[in-house]
Design an enzyme around this catalytic site. Structure first.
Site, PDB file in Angstrom:
ATOM      1  N   GLY A 169      -1.794 -13.293  29.116  1.00 34.79           N
ATOM      2  CA  GLY A 169      -1.330 -13.973  30.303  1.00 34.79           C
ATOM      3  C   GLY A 169      -0.749 -15.320  29.908  1.00 34.79           C
ATOM      4  O   GLY A 169      -0.886 -15.779  28.770  1.00 34.79           O
ATOM      5  N   TYR A 170      -0.129 -15.977  30.865  1.00 41.95           N
ATOM      6  CA  TYR A 170       0.611 -17.201  30.585  1.00 41.95           C
ATOM      7  C   TYR A 170       0.044 -18.381  31.353  1.00 41.95           C
ATOM      8  O   TYR A 170      -0.117 -18.316  32.571  1.00 41.95           O
ATOM      9  CB  TYR A 170       2.098 -16.986  30.905  1.00 41.95           C
ATOM     10  CG  TYR A 170       2.676 -16.004  29.925  1.00 41.95           C
ATOM     11  CD1 TYR A 170       3.226 -16.440  28.735  1.00 41.95           C
ATOM     12  CD2 TYR A 170       2.573 -14.636  30.136  1.00 41.95           C
ATOM     13  CE1 TYR A 170       3.690 -15.553  27.786  1.00 41.95           C
ATOM     14  CE2 TYR A 170       3.034 -13.732  29.192  1.00 41.95           C
ATOM     15  CZ  TYR A 170       3.586 -14.202  28.022  1.00 41.95           C
ATOM     16  OH  TYR A 170       4.030 -13.315  27.077  1.00 41.95           O
TER      17      TYR A 170
END
Length: 164
Positions: A39-40
């Protein structure tokens, strides 16, 4: 990539990205794949900060803006428990995939078979020593998508393959 004493991998990432021919991929002998969840924390056109967890390890990666085929990349191993906590607490729309590494003509190809919202997408990447490096393309590799931003993992987390 250069290994530093701090256990960070840093340097210039130079890669090309391709779609994979599904029928030929299915028939190919594949080594054991590794599960990835990523994820970011930040994603914009200048930089991304990614958190990634495999079954055994956690990583945080900072990538700079892509120019041509190249961008700066800094990757640090972090405790798996912290990677999972960061993914659960600070990211949304995580990407799930299985990564296979295949040696073809002396180059390692990384093949990502996506699941979840990106089910049906299979992408092959090859890291190069220079932007002009020559290499052979396996028969199971299809169209190049290096410059198609839809295939950036950070964009796949925001606009998944199933929504195209």
């Amino acid at each position: 990539m250069v290994k530093k004493e701090s256990d960070a991998i840093m340097g210039l990432e130079i890669e090309r990205k391709y779609l994979v021919k599904h029928d030929l991929w299915k028939a190919l002998f594949k080594p054991q794949g590794v599960n990835y969840r990523q994820g970011y924390l930040l994603s914009d056109k200048e930089k991304t900060i990614r958190v990634r967890a495999t079954d055994l390890h956690g990583f945080i990666t900072i990538k700079g803006k892509t120019t041509g085929l190249s961008r700066l990349e800094y990757e640090y191993q972090i405790p798996l428990s912290e990677a999972i906590e960061l993914l659960d607490t600070f990211t949304q729309n995580n990407i799930d995939k299985i990564r296979y590494k295949i040696d073809f003509e002396g180059k390692i190809w990384e093949i990502d078979v996506f699941s979840g919202a990106n089910e049906g997408l299979i992408v092959a990447e090859i890291e190069l020593e220079s932007e002009s490096e020559k290499y052979l393309i396996p028969e199971w590799v299809d169209t190049e998508v290096t410059h198609d931003k839809r295939y950036y993992n950070s964009n796949l987390s925001e606009t998944p393959f199933k929504n195209w």
